[in-house]
Design a protein around this motif. Structure first.
Motif, short mmCIF file in Angstrom:
data_model
loop_
_atom_site.label_atom_id
_atom_site.label_comp_id
_atom_site.label_asym_id
_atom_site.label_seq_id
_atom_site.Cartn_x
_atom_site.Cartn_y
_atom_site.Cartn_z
N MET A 146 -29.49 -40.62 -57.20
CA MET A 146 -30.78 -40.71 -56.53
C MET A 146 -30.81 -39.78 -55.33
SD MET A 146 -32.41 -43.71 -54.15
CE MET A 146 -31.47 -43.06 -52.77
N LYS A 147 -31.92 -39.07 -55.20
CA LYS A 147 -32.17 -38.28 -54.00
C LYS A 147 -33.49 -38.76 -53.41
CE LYS A 147 -31.41 -33.87 -53.89
NZ LYS A 147 -31.50 -32.41 -54.21
N ILE A 148 -33.50 -38.88 -52.10
CA ILE A 148 -34.70 -39.35 -51.40
C ILE A 148 -34.95 -38.44 -50.21
CG2 ILE A 148 -33.34 -41.03 -50.09
CD1 ILE A 148 -35.81 -42.85 -50.13
N ARG A 149 -36.20 -38.08 -50.04
CA ARG A 149 -36.57 -37.21 -48.92
C ARG A 149 -37.66 -37.88 -48.11
NH1 ARG A 149 -38.74 -30.89 -49.28
NH2 ARG A 149 -37.90 -30.25 -47.24
N LEU A 150 -37.40 -38.06 -46.82
CA LEU A 150 -38.47 -38.48 -45.93
C LEU A 150 -39.38 -37.29 -45.70
CD1 LEU A 150 -39.99 -40.30 -43.93
CD2 LEU A 150 -38.35 -39.57 -42.18
N ILE A 151 -40.65 -37.46 -46.04
CA ILE A 151 -41.62 -36.42 -45.73
C ILE A 151 -42.12 -36.61 -44.30
CG2 ILE A 151 -43.78 -35.34 -46.42
CD1 ILE A 151 -41.44 -35.02 -48.43
N ARG A 152 -42.77 -37.74 -44.05
CA ARG A 152 -43.29 -38.04 -42.71
C ARG A 152 -43.81 -39.47 -42.74
NH1 ARG A 152 -48.56 -34.79 -41.02
NH2 ARG A 152 -49.25 -36.01 -42.80
N ASN A 153 -43.61 -40.22 -41.67
CA ASN A 153 -44.07 -41.60 -41.58
C ASN A 153 -43.45 -42.41 -42.72
OD1 ASN A 153 -45.71 -43.45 -39.99
ND2 ASN A 153 -47.04 -43.60 -41.79
N ALA A 154 -44.28 -42.97 -43.61
CA ALA A 154 -43.76 -43.72 -44.76
C ALA A 154 -43.77 -42.91 -46.04
CB ALA A 154 -44.58 -45.00 -44.95
N THR A 155 -44.18 -41.65 -45.97
CA THR A 155 -44.26 -40.82 -47.17
C THR A 155 -42.87 -40.36 -47.59
OG1 THR A 155 -46.44 -40.06 -46.46
CG2 THR A 155 -45.35 -38.80 -48.20
N LEU A 156 -42.51 -40.70 -48.83
CA LEU A 156 -41.20 -40.39 -49.37
C LEU A 156 -41.36 -39.63 -50.69
CD1 LEU A 156 -39.66 -43.98 -49.10
CD2 LEU A 156 -39.44 -42.16 -47.40
N TRP A 157 -40.37 -38.82 -50.99
CA TRP A 157 -40.26 -38.17 -52.30
C TRP A 157 -38.92 -38.60 -52.88
CZ3 TRP A 157 -43.65 -35.12 -55.11
CH2 TRP A 157 -43.12 -34.47 -56.23
N LEU A 158 -38.95 -39.31 -54.00
CA LEU A 158 -37.74 -39.78 -54.65
C LEU A 158 -37.53 -39.04 -55.95
CD1 LEU A 158 -38.55 -42.34 -52.84
CD2 LEU A 158 -37.28 -43.67 -54.53
N GLU A 159 -36.30 -38.61 -56.18
CA GLU A 159 -35.87 -38.14 -57.49
C GLU A 159 -34.96 -39.22 -58.04
OE1 GLU A 159 -34.33 -34.18 -57.05
OE2 GLU A 159 -36.25 -33.40 -56.30
N TYR A 160 -35.48 -39.95 -59.02
CA TYR A 160 -34.86 -41.22 -59.40
C TYR A 160 -35.07 -41.46 -60.89
CZ TYR A 160 -33.63 -46.20 -58.99
OH TYR A 160 -33.02 -47.42 -59.11
N GLY A 161 -33.99 -41.71 -61.60
CA GLY A 161 -34.10 -42.00 -63.02
C GLY A 161 -34.77 -40.89 -63.81
N GLY A 162 -34.58 -39.66 -63.37
CA GLY A 162 -35.18 -38.53 -64.05
C GLY A 162 -36.65 -38.32 -63.75
N ARG A 163 -37.19 -39.06 -62.77
CA ARG A 163 -38.61 -38.96 -62.40
C ARG A 163 -38.73 -38.55 -60.94
NH1 ARG A 163 -40.56 -38.96 -67.53
NH2 ARG A 163 -39.72 -40.72 -68.70
N CYS A 164 -39.87 -37.94 -60.62
CA CYS A 164 -40.21 -37.61 -59.24
C CYS A 164 -41.30 -38.56 -58.78
CB CYS A 164 -40.67 -36.17 -59.12
SG CYS A 164 -39.39 -34.95 -59.47
N ILE A 165 -41.03 -39.32 -57.73
CA ILE A 165 -41.92 -40.39 -57.28
C ILE A 165 -42.36 -40.09 -55.85
CG2 ILE A 165 -42.16 -42.87 -56.91
CD1 ILE A 165 -39.72 -43.18 -58.84
N LEU A 166 -43.66 -40.09 -55.65
CA LEU A 166 -44.25 -39.91 -54.32
C LEU A 166 -44.69 -41.27 -53.81
CD1 LEU A 166 -45.31 -37.99 -52.07
CD2 LEU A 166 -47.42 -37.78 -53.43
N VAL A 167 -44.19 -41.66 -52.65
CA VAL A 167 -44.47 -42.98 -52.08
C VAL A 167 -45.38 -42.83 -50.87
CG1 VAL A 167 -43.46 -45.06 -51.05
CG2 VAL A 167 -42.22 -43.83 -52.85
N ASP A 168 -46.44 -43.61 -50.83
CA ASP A 168 -47.33 -43.73 -49.67
C ASP A 168 -47.71 -42.37 -49.06
OD1 ASP A 168 -47.39 -46.45 -49.95
OD2 ASP A 168 -46.18 -46.91 -48.19
#
Length: 256
Positions: A1-23
């Motif tokens: 798993m790779k996780i990147r804090l973008i700003r505030n609560a916005t996250l970019w996750l590379e997880y389970g072969g998927r790219c997930i944008l949070v909040d």
């Protein structure tokens, strides 16, 4: 798993072969007014995105904990492709559909999505009348084959619901929204340093990542102060307080 804090609560996750944008909050610095009834009048967001917004517009999935504008803003609603899959809490699907999104699914308790298992958790966005006025908020626990279980707590203080989620899901990684956001009156509505320490004590197996700081005008807990407190408590080695744009990688224990 790779996780990147973008700003505030916005996250970019590379997880389970998927790219997930949070909040996603994609507005430029100063595009929005201050949060009302707060101690300063700085315009939001306080800081710019650390990456071009264009880099965030093609996720496999968008995960939204709630629709407050520092978690889902007009810029995100206007720029993300309308066919992007979106998972959200019950009650938020209709407003998202009204914004034109065509693949929106509310998570009642748990859902499977393209190799991921995603469970929704509860929280408290403050106490008393303020907490009630802030409305319902959710978190999510992600699991995938060969990946550590990740708990994204969302906008919540440390409370019984968070403790229950930590006990039930035993996450290897927990992302908490810190910042100690507060109005002119009342208790904080996101986690304080005390709350982050409580999460660490409650779940010694989890690596805690603290975000939601230094981007919105009523978030008064700074990264420097939180890091100092975690060091004082002997928790620095199992916590991260990332800078905007920073990547973190976690192998951890695989999901059950």
């Amino acid at each position: 798993m790779k996780i990147r804090l973008i700003r505030n609560a916005t996250l970019w996750l590379e997880y389970g072969g998927r790219c997930i944008l949070v909040d996603p909050m994609l507005s430029g610095a100063g595009a929005n007014p201050p949060i009302p009834n707060t101690a300063n009048d700085r315009r939001n967001p306080l800081v710019p995105l650390p990456v071009p917004a264009e880099d965030l517009l093609k996720p496999d999935l968008v995960l939204i904990t709630h629709l407050h504008p520092d978690h889902w803003d007009a810029e995100a609603a206007g720029r993300l492709p309308k066919g992007t899959p979106v998972l959200c809490q019950p009650g938020d699907a209709e407003p998202l559909a009204e914004q034109g999104f065509t693949d929106v699914s509310p998570v009642e308790e748990e859902t499977a999505w393209r190799g991921l298992l995603i469970a929704r958790t509860s929280g408290r966005h403050g106490t008393g009348d303020i907490g009630a006025a802030m409305g319902p908020v959710s978190g999510f626990v992600l699991r995938a084959e060969g990946e550590p279980a990740v708990y994204i707590a969302g906008d919540t203080i440390y409370c019984a619901e968070v403790a229950e989620a930590l006990e039930r899901h035993q996450p290897a990684v927990t992302v908490v929204n810190a910042g100690g956001a507060v109005f002119k009156a009342g208790d904080p509505i996101t986690m304080t340093a005390d709350d982050v320490v409580a999460v660490c004590r409650k779940a010694p197996q989890t690596r805690v990542i603290a975000v939601h700081m230094e981007a919105i005008n009523h978030c008064l807990l700074t990264r420097e102060d939180l890091r100092a407190r975690l060091e004082q408590e002997g928790l620095s080695e199992r916590t991260d307080v990332p800078a905007d744009g920073q990547w973190l990688e976690e192998s951890g224990a695989a999901s059950n």
